[in-house]
Design a protein around this motif. Structure first.
Motif, mmCIF file in Angstrom:
data_model
loop_
_atom_site.group_PDB
_atom_site.id
_atom_site.type_symbol
_atom_site.label_atom_id
_atom_site.label_comp_id
_atom_site.label_asym_id
_atom_site.label_seq_id
_atom_site.Cartn_x
_atom_site.Cartn_y
_atom_site.Cartn_z
ATOM 1 N N THR A 1 8.136 81.570 41.939
ATOM 2 C CA THR A 1 9.027 80.542 41.411
ATOM 3 C C THR A 1 8.945 80.577 39.891
ATOM 4 O O THR A 1 7.851 80.673 39.328
ATOM 5 C CB THR A 1 8.609 79.148 41.906
ATOM 6 N N ARG A 2 10.110 80.537 39.254
ATOM 7 C CA ARG A 2 10.123 80.523 37.788
ATOM 8 C C ARG A 2 11.241 79.618 37.282
ATOM 9 O O ARG A 2 12.283 79.498 37.913
ATOM 10 C CB ARG A 2 10.266 81.935 37.222
ATOM 11 N N ILE A 57 14.378 78.459 35.108
ATOM 12 C CA ILE A 57 15.517 79.039 34.403
ATOM 13 C C ILE A 57 16.220 77.911 33.648
ATOM 14 O O ILE A 57 15.973 76.738 33.921
ATOM 15 C CB ILE A 57 16.497 79.763 35.355
ATOM 16 N N GLY A 97 13.962 75.187 32.402
ATOM 17 C CA GLY A 97 13.416 74.159 33.273
ATOM 18 C C GLY A 97 14.458 73.181 33.788
ATOM 19 O O GLY A 97 14.130 72.257 34.517
ATOM 20 N N ALA A 137 16.539 74.148 35.837
ATOM 21 C CA ALA A 137 16.577 74.585 37.236
ATOM 22 C C ALA A 137 15.437 75.575 37.461
ATOM 23 O O ALA A 137 14.746 75.972 36.512
ATOM 24 C CB ALA A 137 17.917 75.234 37.551
ATOM 25 N N PHE A 138 15.237 75.920 38.721
ATOM 26 C CA PHE A 138 14.211 76.912 39.068
ATOM 27 C C PHE A 138 14.816 77.960 39.980
ATOM 28 O O PHE A 138 15.764 77.684 40.708
ATOM 29 C CB PHE A 138 13.047 76.246 39.805
ATOM 30 N N GLU A 139 14.254 79.178 39.943
ATOM 31 C CA GLU A 139 14.676 80.180 40.911
ATOM 32 C C GLU A 139 13.464 80.739 41.634
ATOM 33 O O GLU A 139 12.362 80.779 41.093
ATOM 34 C CB GLU A 139 15.466 81.310 40.237
#
Lengths: 327, 257
Positions: A133-134, A136, A139, A141-143
């Motif tokens: 999880t990182r 994008i 912050g 959103a996350f991917e």
């Protein structure tokens, strides 16, 4: 696939950075029964640092000591690491998403023709898939990402993956490897220290950040006092940097640094969406602002509406009292 | 000097992120030049003005990416190249982008390539250094000053707040950090001139690439928004009492002291 994961250790002023231990924990999350091999580069004896990595979960250490590795350069470290990687043939490589991590890992990814997951904040398994999880959009959103072919290569964001408990009974082999480091074309002639001594913003557990409301460079002094007391770092909003109250290296936000400390105290910051992107994933947020309508209160866990020049010194005093052992 | 700028369009920093059907909704979003790439465009123009030569701005994107390229031309770049992958590539990652750019630069004489140090959307910061490695040229990331004299470059590099003074040589790739310069706004004459400046359109066929040459090594399986924060607690009373209550909450409820 080999059952070996490499963790690239990173130090500052001769001490391993905390993110190195987090990277060891991350490697354990990638594969709990993997052999974790730590790599440390430098120009001095690296035995003690190697031992420290073992205490935090590494099984074996390879050190590369060379005069050309005194300070980090992508060329020097690249040569040292590729020599170790070629010999060890690991299933994966992990390090911190730090200035060095950001500079070095794309080079390794190109050399290895591999994918690279940068700035991971979590690692999990879903059936057979290894999922990173990182953040994008800073912050917003996350991917969740997977590696579809080749070696596992990832950097982890400081302060997100808990370190393993230090175990001083652990032992392991620390082996020094000779690598000929040649032809460095990019030379570091000097390093000018500007960052405040001690805690780095991206690794700090506590951040006291000031905005336009702080009004001047002098206005930041009480923030530094509070940060010192809590072993934290001082940050700033873009407004404060643009107004030259502090250096751009302190800027937190969509341009600037993205931080996730345990405690974030926003002082005189209105909370523009660009600033919130950089800090809203902090664990606990305190806002101090004289405007009760300020946007920052929407993300704050606790808010004080008031004059920061009155509130901050009192807060410092009160925390001092709270930190004293009760008799 | 042959100067190139790698440019990416990103969401305006004001934009909220909305997820629709597992994807980030971009139909109504405003796009801008990635803010760090603006420093790259500005620096490229300044270096050209000092040393002569030509600035070419390159982007990988879709047909709408010409808007950001025109902005860069209006700022003062000389030429633009749009590598349009919309019809050919469904997925891509930093490996894909680098392979395309590597093919693009294959037959070109390059002295200096500038890029932003990260894009504010995916924020991996990989493409610059990956590309330099593929092209076998020197690179320095997060620069805040660049002085070129002949084949020598003297650079200030931001390293988490400290400044490294670096000497290296051309050909060179640098990635730009805030503080490098103040990007100009396009002037009206600049905007007029930009309309006549050359813009080349390429597809991956034109670069002798097949889809499988650029197949990504990573894949996004899910996109999600952070959990909404519950409304916080605004303290009340005299400042002294508020401060006392805050410290007690931080210690006993939040347990961060």
């Amino acid at each position: 696939m080999s059952d070996k994961l490499l963790v690239i250790g990173e130090s500052r002023d001769g001490e391993l950075r905390n993110v190195t231990f987090e990277a060891i924990a991350a490697a354990k999350k990638i594969k709990s029964d993997a052999e974790i091999v730590g790599i440390i580069c430098g120009n001095q004896n690296l035995q003690n640092q190697g031992q420290e990595m073992i205490y935090y979960g590494a099984d074996r250490i390879v050190t590369v000591q060379h005069d050309n590795l005194k300070t980090y350069t992508s060329e020097g470290y690249g040569q040292a690491l590729m020599a170790v990687i070629n010999e060890e043939n690991p299933a994966g490589i992990v390090m911190g998403h730090t200035a060095i991590g950001k500079d070095l890992t794309p080079k390794l990814a190109s050399k290895l023709e591999s994918g690279l997951i940068s700035d991971a904040v979590d690692i999990e398994h879903n059936n057979d898939e290894l999922i990173f999880t990182r953040p994008i959009y800073s912050g917003k959103a996350f991917e969740k990402k997977v590696i579809t072919s080749g070696i596992i290569l990832a950097t982890i964001r400081p302060n997100n993956i808990p370190i393993l408990e230090k175990d001083e009974t652990r032992s392991g082999d620390i082996q020094s490897k000779d690598v000929d480091i040649t032809e460095i074309r990019t030379i570091i002639k000097d390093v000018v220290r500007k960052a405040s001594e001690g805690v780095d913003l991206s690794e700090a557990n506590v951040i006291i950040a000031g905005g336009r409301g702080v009004k001047s460079e002098d206005g930041f002094k009480p923030l530094y006092e509070l940060a010192d007391l809590l072993g934290g770092a001082v940050g700033a909003s873009r407004g404060a940097c643009d107004a030259e109250y502090c250096d751009y290296s302190l800027q937190i936000g969509q341009t600037g640094k993205v931080v996730t400390p345990d405690l974030y105290i926003a002082v005189g910051i209105s909370g523009a969406i660009q600033h919130l992107a950089g800090m809203s994933n902090s664990k606990i947020i305190v806002a101090i602002n004289k405007d009760p309508e300020a946007n920052i209160f929407n993300v704050a866990d606790y808010g004080i509406v008031g004059d920061l020049f009155e509130v901050v010194p009192q807060l410092t005093d009160e925390i001092k009292k709270a930190l004293q052992p009760t008799s | 000097m042959n100067i190139y700028v790698l440019l990416k369009k990103t969401f305006d920093t004001e934009e909220k992120i909305i997820i629709n059907d597992g994807q980030i909704e971009d139909d109504s979003a405003e796009f801008i030049i990635n803010p760090y790439d603006e420093y790259a465009v500005e620096e490229a123009i300044n270096q050209r003005d000092e040393h002569g030569g030509e600035v070419t701005v390159v982007t990988i994107g879709d047909e709408d990416s010409d808007k950001q390229l025109r902005t860069a031309l209006a700022m003062g770049a000389d030429k633009a190249v749009l590598i349009d992958t919309e019809d050919d590539l469904e997925d891509g990652d930093q490996y894909t982008t680098t392979k395309i750019l590597e093919a693009f630069f294959q037959d070109r004489e390059v002295d200096l390539i500038l890029a932003g140090n990260v894009a504010i959307d995916e924020a991996s910061g990989q493409v610059g250094p990956r590309l330099a490695e593929c092209l076998g040229i020197n690179y320095v990331t997060t620069i805040t000053d660049l002085k070129i004299d002949g084949d020598t470059a003297n650079i200030d590099k931001d390293v988490e707040g400290d400044v490294e003074k670096i000497e290296t040589s051309l050909p060179l790739l640098v990635t730009c950090q805030q503080g490098l310069n103040e990007p100009r706004y396009p002037s009206l004459p600049g905007i007029m001139k930009a309309k006549k400046k050359p813009m080349e359109d390429l597809e991956i066929d034109d670069l002798d690439l097949e889809e499988e040459d650029v197949e990504p090594k990573t894949k996004t399986v899910e996109i999600f928004l952070p959990a909404e924060k519950e409304a916080g607690k605004i303290l009340e009373g005299e400042v002294e009492d508020q401060v006392k209550e805050l410290v007690s909450l931080l210690k006993n409820e939040a347990k961060v002291l």
